[in-house]
Each structure stands twice: as C-alpha cells, then as structure tokens.
Design an enzyme around this catalytic site. Structure first.
Site, PDB file in Angstrom:
ATOM      1  N   THR A   1       0.752  -1.020  -0.072  1.00  0.00           N
ATOM      2  CA  THR A   1      -0.026  -0.157   0.073  1.00  0.00           C
ATOM      3  C   THR A   1       0.933   1.251  -0.017  1.00  0.00           C
ATOM      4  O   THR A   1       0.582   2.080  -0.835  1.00  0.00           O
ATOM      5  CB  THR A   1      -0.855  -0.001   1.155  1.00  0.00           C
ATOM      6  OG1 THR A   1      -1.612  -1.261   1.255  1.00  0.00           O
ATOM      7  CG2 THR A   1      -1.832   1.154   1.319  1.00  0.00           C
TER       8      THR A   1
ATOM      9  N   ASN B   1      -5.727  -9.703  -7.886  1.00  0.00           N
ATOM     10  CA  ASN B   1      -5.970 -10.362  -6.467  1.00  0.00           C
ATOM     11  C   ASN B   1      -7.342 -10.995  -6.312  1.00  0.00           C
ATOM     12  O   ASN B   1      -7.576 -11.983  -5.453  1.00  0.00           O
ATOM     13  CB  ASN B   1      -5.579  -9.400  -5.416  1.00  0.00           C
ATOM     14  CG  ASN B   1      -6.677  -8.251  -5.653  1.00  0.00           C
ATOM     15  OD1 ASN B   1      -6.460  -7.465  -6.390  1.00  0.00           O
ATOM     16  ND2 ASN B   1      -7.297  -7.688  -4.738  1.00  0.00           N
TER      17      ASN B   1
ATOM     18  N   GLN C   1       0.637 -10.007  -6.296  1.00  0.00           N
ATOM     19  CA  GLN C   1       0.202 -11.350  -6.474  1.00  0.00           C
ATOM     20  C   GLN C   1       1.128 -12.077  -7.491  1.00  0.00           C
ATOM     21  O   GLN C   1       0.751 -13.111  -7.559  1.00  0.00           O
ATOM     22  CB  GLN C   1      -1.177 -11.345  -6.863  1.00  0.00           C
ATOM     23  CG  GLN C   1      -2.221 -10.604  -5.593  1.00  0.00           C
ATOM     24  CD  GLN C   1      -2.321 -11.289  -4.468  1.00  0.00           C
ATOM     25  OE1 GLN C   1      -1.995 -12.732  -4.293  1.00  0.00           O
ATOM     26  NE2 GLN C   1      -2.900 -10.770  -3.383  1.00  0.00           N
TER      27      GLN C   1
ATOM     28  N   HIS D   1       4.032  -9.906   3.135  1.00  0.00           N
ATOM     29  CA  HIS D   1       2.993 -10.878   3.750  1.00  0.00           C
ATOM     30  C   HIS D   1       2.383 -11.866   2.606  1.00  0.00           C
ATOM     31  O   HIS D   1       1.773 -12.956   3.186  1.00  0.00           O
ATOM     32  CB  HIS D   1       2.340 -10.312   4.901  1.00  0.00           C
ATOM     33  CG  HIS D   1       0.933  -9.488   4.119  1.00  0.00           C
ATOM     34  ND1 HIS D   1      -0.139  -9.884   4.274  1.00  0.00           N
ATOM     35  CD2 HIS D   1       1.189  -8.267   3.750  1.00  0.00           C
ATOM     36  CE1 HIS D   1      -0.810  -9.046   3.629  1.00  0.00           C
ATOM     37  NE2 HIS D   1      -0.289  -8.035   3.278  1.00  0.00           N
TER      38      HIS D   1
ATOM     39  N   CYS E   1      -9.573  -7.373   1.084  1.00  0.00           N
ATOM     40  CA  CYS E   1      -9.562  -6.050   1.226  1.00  0.00           C
ATOM     41  C   CYS E   1     -11.007  -5.239   1.257  1.00  0.00           C
ATOM     42  O   CYS E   1     -11.408  -4.360   1.650  1.00  0.00           O
ATOM     43  CB  CYS E   1      -8.519  -5.359   0.376  1.00  0.00           C
ATOM     44  SG  CYS E   1      -6.912  -5.882   0.640  1.00  0.00           S
TER      45      CYS E   1
END
Ligand code: PLP
Length: 377
Positions: free
Chosen positions: A69, A148, A178, A200, A322
């Site tokens: 982000t 994603n 991704q 992550h 998200c």
C-alpha cells in the site's frame, strides 16, 4: 486447518520466523555508527541484495516500505510530484487493488485526466488498449500484473514495452503483489520504472514491502524525516521484518518454476473437482496465475458458505479480503455472470497447499449444498 486464503496473507515459514528472531536480537539501529548499528545495517543490506537479485535489479534500486500500500502510494503520488504538473494524463485499469485505485482517484481530484482501461467482453485485457490510451500528455501508467480476485495475468510486459518505445518519458508502475515470487518477474523485462511488492503474501511478516525505482528516475520522497533509505523513505528500518522478507525471498527465488508447476496441477485438480460437482463454476479459467482462483457455488451466498466452511476448518475468502464483504466491482469488470457475483469465493493456494486441501474444500462445499438454504432466484 485447511488455509486457502493465501492471497489475503500467508503463514510465515520457519526460515522466516528464525530470520525475524535474529533481526530482533540484532537490535542496533542501522543508522548508528557503532558495531551494533553496523550489524543491523549489514542484515538490511543482505535482504536488499536478495530482493534485488530476485527482481534482476541493483540493490540501490530497492527501497523498503511498510508494505505494498505504501509502495503504491509512493509510486503514484511520487510520479505526480515529479511530472504531474507538466502532463496531466494517467492510464490505469478498472481492476486495480484499492491501494492503486484510491491514490489514482485522488490524482483525478487534483486535476489529472484518468483513463481506466476495462477488459473486453471475455474479461481479457489487451496490451494495445492500454498502449492506445497513452498520449503525449501522459505521465503515468499503473497496471497490476496479477489480479488479486481472479488471478488474471494482465499483459503488462507487452503494454509497457510498447509504451516505452513510443513514449520513453512516461513512468510505468506495476503492482506486482500477487505475481512476485509466484511468476518469474524481472523489472527490466517488464519495462517497469517502478514496481511494488509485499512481504506478507510470500510467507514474510506483515508490515514490510518494497518499491523498486529504476536508477535515473527521480521520484520525490513520500515520507520525510531522518533520511533513511537514501532519503527516499525516512523512518528507522524495521530490521526484523526486513530480515524476514529477505529470508522469504531467498527460500522462493530458486523454486518459482517448480512451484508454479505444482500450482498448475493443483488448479487443474480444483477445476476438475468443480466440474465433477456440476454446480460449482470457475469464474476465470485462462491466462491466470494458478495461485488465485475464483469459483461460484450455485445459489449459495458467499459469506454464508465462507462461515460454513470455516466451522469445518476450511478458510477461504469471499472476493478479495480488502473488500470485506462489499460487492466487488472488479468481478463485474471481469465479466463474471451477474448470478455468480453473490456466490463467489476466492480459493488461493500457497506452496504448502495440497490435493487433500482441495478435497476438504469440496467435501465442505458438498455438505453445504445439502444443508444450507439456497438463494432465491
Ligand atoms: N496490491 C495487491 C494486488 C494486493 O493484493 C494487496 C493486498 O491484498 C495490496 C496491493 C496491498 O498490500 P499490503 O497489504 O502489503 O499493503
């Protein structure tokens, strides 16, 4: 637990946990001039070298951030600050993650002209459509590599190379979250000036990511302060997270093709099981990453199915993590049939996923098909 929500986040590997631990023990501040600082700085440099080598760039072109982000925000607002006063157009797609879509919306509010490219009626993107939207007034093109929600692979390499040939001054940015360590991603081959990655999603801890910025491209810093990361991203480096990120990349970088092969087999197995069931449709089947799969179970609402599966120890997500249950505009963009939108679940694999995991998922779905109330047509 059968964890099939790896596009949301992944379980840190043992090597990552031990690297994080060593980063905690090696507690000096990399900016300190004494030995403790130097040791911390050395471990940060080592991770930077690993990530650079995985992406085929130089360590000087890698900047650590708090995640993708931040990388995306830095790239998009940075491109605007660098060039957005002289040129006004931004080209992007309608299927970007909010970490790209929202900053681009903000540029629109600041007076930029934003062109958002949609896929065709089959849900496929054309490199030519992306290229054709670029003109002499364009300063930024931002396009993700792997979606994603569906796993769709976008024609970034082709689009960016066409753009760079005709408009070398246009800044190309790719959200590679991704795709990184799942597909063979190299910055030069992709013709990307900037590229965002996240820890992550690849078995590293949350809160760490990186932005590649091509040498020679001058992007003003997003975070101002103590001048870390050569002044580009101030803030004391998170040594433990950076060590974990480096360890995760080191574990994966030599096995990308082998893992991809394994994932393709698993994807094929999942799709076969869906077909055998007869009431599970695959929403997006071709030109995709096998790590991310979007399926719909006829007349079973996503959230209800998700919690039913959860009770049986099977974890999936409804659309993208998200979007937290919000109806996904992205799925509509990919031309997923209207009747499937409320019944979509995302099944995303990790290198640890197995056919037994898929069997458990299908068993859970079949039990749900018998026990749960169906949506009214
Ligand atoms: N971009 C894509 C394509 C993603 O899938 C995600 C996370 O889901 C992000 C960006 C945001 O990454 P981070 O959680 O590292 O901020």
């Amino acid at each position: 637990m059968v964890y099939l929500d790896n596009a949301a986040t992944t379980k840190p590997s043992a090597a990552v946990c031990s690297a994080v631990m060593s980063g905690l023990e090696n507690f000096g501040n990399p900016s300190s001039l004494h030995k403790a600082g130097l040791n911390a700085e050395l471990s940060v440099s080592r991770s930077r070298e690993i990530i650079a080598s995985a992406l085929g760039c130089t360590p000087e072109e890698i900047f650590f951030t708090s995640g993708a982000t931040e990388s995306n925000n830095t790239a998009i607002f940075g491109a605007y600050k660098a060039q957005g006063k002289r040129r006004k157009r931004v080209v992007t797609t309608t299927v970007e993650h909010p970490a790209v879509a929202r900053p681009v919306d903000e540029l629109e509010k600041l007076g930029c002209e934003v062109v958002r490219i949609s896929p065709d009626e089959n849900g496929k993107f054309s490199a030519r459509d992306i290229f054709s939207a670029v003109n002499g007034d364009t300063f930024l093109v931002s396009c993700m590599l792997v979606n994603n929600e569906t796993g769709a692979v976008l024609p970034v390499e082709k689009a960016f190379s066409m753009i760079k040939k005709k408009y070398p001054e246009v800044i190309t940015h790719c959200d590679c979250v991704q795709g990184f360590m799942k597909l063979p991603v190299k910055t030069k081959k992709l013709c990307a000036d900037m590229l965002s990655v996240s820890g992550h999603k690849i078995y590293a801890p949350k809160g760490i990511g990186a932005l590649y910025v091509r040498k020679g491209l001058h992007i003003p810093p997003f975070m101002l302060g103590g001048g870390q990361e050569k002044g580009f991203r101030s803030g004391t480096e998170s040594v433990p997270l950076i060590c974990g990120f480096g360890a995760a990349v080191e574990e994966l970088m030599y096995n990308i093709s082998e893992n991809l092969e394994k994932m393709r087999e698993l994807e094929k197995y999942l799709f076969e099981k869906c077909a055998e069931n007869g009431e599970i449709s695959v929403n997006y089947a071709e030109d995709k990453s096998p790590y991310v799969n979007s399926i719909s179970v006829k007349d079973l609402k996503s959230e209800v199915l998700l919690h039913f599966l959860e009770e049986r120890g099977v974890y999936v997500s409804s659309g993208s993590a998200c979007s937290k249950g919000k109806k996904s505009g992205v799925l509509q963009e990919f031309r997923i049939p209207a009747q499937n939108l409320d019944t979509t679940i995302r099944v995303s694999f990790s290198v640890l996923s197995s056919k037994e995991d898929v069997d458990r998922l299908i068993e859970g779905i079949e039990e749900a098909q018998k026990k749960l109330a169906r949506l009214k047509p």
